[in-house]
Design a protein around this motif. Structure first.
Motif, PDB file in Angstrom:
ATOM      1  N   ALA A   1       5.930   1.445   6.203  1.00 12.23           N
ATOM      2  CA  ALA A   1       5.253   2.728   6.385  1.00 12.23           C
ATOM      3  C   ALA A   1       5.866   3.533   7.528  1.00 12.23           C
ATOM      4  O   ALA A   1       6.097   4.742   7.391  1.00 12.23           O
ATOM      5  CB  ALA A   1       3.773   2.493   6.644  1.00 12.23           C
TER       6      ALA A   1
ATOM      7  N   VAL B   1      -0.737   6.723   9.323  1.00 14.21           N
ATOM      8  CA  VAL B   1      -0.645   5.340   8.864  1.00 14.21           C
ATOM      9  C   VAL B   1      -1.755   4.540   9.549  1.00 14.21           C
ATOM     10  O   VAL B   1      -1.870   4.573  10.769  1.00 14.21           O
ATOM     11  CB  VAL B   1       0.730   4.723   9.206  1.00 14.21           C
ATOM     12  CG1 VAL B   1       0.768   3.241   8.832  1.00 14.21           C
ATOM     13  CG2 VAL B   1       1.852   5.487   8.503  1.00 14.21           C
TER      14      VAL B   1
ATOM     15  N   MET C   1      -0.853   6.291   4.319  1.00 14.91           N
ATOM     16  CA  MET C   1      -0.474   4.919   4.010  1.00 14.91           C
ATOM     17  C   MET C   1      -1.345   3.972   4.808  1.00 14.91           C
ATOM     18  O   MET C   1      -1.750   4.291   5.928  1.00 14.91           O
ATOM     19  CB  MET C   1       1.016   4.682   4.325  1.00 14.91           C
ATOM     20  CG  MET C   1       1.975   5.434   3.416  1.00 14.91           C
ATOM     21  SD  MET C   1       3.732   5.205   3.879  1.00 14.91           S
ATOM     22  CE  MET C   1       3.858   6.397   5.236  1.00 14.91           C
TER      23      MET C   1
ATOM     24  N   LEU D   1       0.942  -2.549   0.984  1.00  9.88           N
ATOM     25  CA  LEU D   1       0.942  -1.209   1.547  1.00  9.88           C
ATOM     26  C   LEU D   1       0.280  -0.301   0.524  1.00  9.88           C
ATOM     27  O   LEU D   1       0.686  -0.256  -0.641  1.00  9.88           O
ATOM     28  CB  LEU D   1       2.368  -0.726   1.826  1.00  9.88           C
ATOM     29  CG  LEU D   1       2.480   0.678   2.424  1.00  9.88           C
ATOM     30  CD1 LEU D   1       1.826   0.726   3.808  1.00  9.88           C
ATOM     31  CD2 LEU D   1       3.939   1.116   2.519  1.00  9.88           C
TER      32      LEU D   1
ATOM     33  N   VAL E   1      -0.358   3.378  -0.729  1.00 11.76           N
ATOM     34  CA  VAL E   1       0.382   4.635  -0.566  1.00 11.76           C
ATOM     35  C   VAL E   1      -0.197   5.725  -1.462  1.00 11.76           C
ATOM     36  O   VAL E   1      -0.561   5.484  -2.607  1.00 11.76           O
ATOM     37  CB  VAL E   1       1.885   4.454  -0.890  1.00 11.76           C
ATOM     38  CG1 VAL E   1       2.536   3.468   0.053  1.00 11.76           C
ATOM     39  CG2 VAL E   1       2.101   4.002  -2.332  1.00 11.76           C
TER      40      VAL E   1
END
Length: 380
Positions: free
Chosen positions: A76, A172, A193, A210, A212
């Motif tokens: 990220a 993030v 993210m 992750l 997204v």
């Protein structure tokens, strides 16, 4: 019988996750193959992706499986810097080393956001950085750990999203310690993210994800052979993914958060009864309620941990991601905790397997630690 009070480091494997992993190991092949065996493995991964998405409040297509949350955070930050043309990365002083180290290798300048004595991020400093970037036409990537792994402090994610979300800047969130305990609501959020991990909720180690949004689909650090819709190369481990998915499906039924938080409250009460001079870090601020990080002045964590370990009780001094080292905590340092007190810091973290008996056994052993310390003090 060993007493395990270190769920923030890694939770015990949930039975359903273990069963799913063993079943996946019976399949032969590569999930990218088009033959029957490959399609069977692909079905296992697709099912697990739905399970992870359900717990994260995300769409299945938003889930990218990675080798760990550390990899997810690195993807990220480092990948995000390249894709979005980031000029500067902002991280919090108490963030996990995964974010701090990823920021260091991102290739752009870094700003460390300070915290108050409880560990809450300085939102005024964040606002100033955003204003300066807007005036200079620069783009920021802001990385924040939502729940601190050492103290359990909950950062004000909603306020951070309100500050970063309406801007061109990228947000993030490290949600590793929030996953399975707080509502991530990723799909509807202003977070671009988000990183999560399997082994913190009772899944296997060696697998993370992750999350997204669509505009971040090209963020990657491992291109490889096009797996994970081209977002993370490398043949997926169906067994690890299956364990992850089934842990997500099972943790809500297995982890009684109200009971676990009541255990933590009882722990604090018993601690202060036995040691009125004990300091509970981040007390009074919003915490996740399953973690107690404390220090009794004069009892170094190395001494206490050794005594507890000999009694079969597993606790930690903070993050378990420093190659087994025990020492000062960068989190407590950032909070302004004096070094002589920081070196006494111990963390107990509770989860799906924790019981009242675990707490009782802890204090039976810890009373010995306290008694030895008092005798030493009296003799001095």
């Amino acid at each position: 019988m060993a007493i395990y009070l270190d769920h923030n480091a890694s939770a015990p494997l949930l039975p359903r996750a273990r069963e799913a992993m063993l079943a996946a190991l019976d399949h032969v092949g590569n999930p990218s193959s088009v033959h029957g065996q490959g399609r069977a493995l692909r079905a296992v991964i697709d099912s697990a992706r739905e399970q992870v998405a359900a717990l994260a409040g995300a769409e299945a297509k938003q889930i990218v499986f990675t080798g760990s949350a550390t990899e997810a955070i690195t993807q990220a930050i480092v990948g995000g810097v390249k894709v979005f043309g980031i000029d500067r990365v902002l991280v919090c002083a108490t963030d996990h080393a995964a974010a701090l180290k990823a920021a260091e290798i991102s290739g752009v300048s870094i700003r460390i956001l300070g915290v108050d004595e409880a560990g809450t991020v300085d939102l005024d400093a964040l606002a100033r950085q955003i204003d300066m970037a807007n005036q200079a036409g620069e783009k920021l990537l802001v990385a924040i750990s939502w729940v601190n792994n050492e103290t359990g402090l909950v950062q004000p994610r909603g306020r951070i999203e309100a500050m970063v979300g309406p801007t061109p800047h990228i947000l993030v969130i490290d949600a590793v310690q929030a996953f399975g305990k707080l509502d991530l609501d990723f799909a509807a959020s202003a977070t671009d993210m988000m990183a999560v991990s399997a082994h913190k909720i009772g899944g296997p180690a060696g697998i993370g994800a992750l999350l997204v949004k669509g505009h971040a689909d090209t963020v990657r650090i491992i291109p490889g052979g096009g797996q994970e819709q081209g977002r993370r190369g490398g043949t997926e481990s169906a067994a690890l993914v299956a364990g992850f998915g089934n842990a997500c499906a099972d943790i809500g039924k297995t982890l009684d958060l109200d009971a676990t938080r009541a255990l933590a409250t009882s722990f604090e009460q018993q601690l202060l009864s036995l040691a009125p001079d004990a300091v509970i870090f981040s007390r009074g601020a919003e915490r996740i309620g399953t973690v107690v990080n404390f220090a009794v002045p004069g009892i170094k964590n190395t001494v206490a941990m050794m005594s507890l370990d000999l009694a079969g009780i597993a606790v930690s001094s903070g993050s378990a991601c420093s190659s087994g080292k025990v020492g000062r905590s960068h989190v407590l340092d950032a909070m302004g905790v004096p070094p002589e007190l920081s070196e006494c810091g111990l963390r107990i973290s509770l989860g799906w397997s924790s019981t009242v008996s675990d707490i009782e056994t802890f204090f039976e052993a810890y009373e010995t630690v306290l008694s030895r310390h008092r005798r030493k003090g009296a003799a001095a």
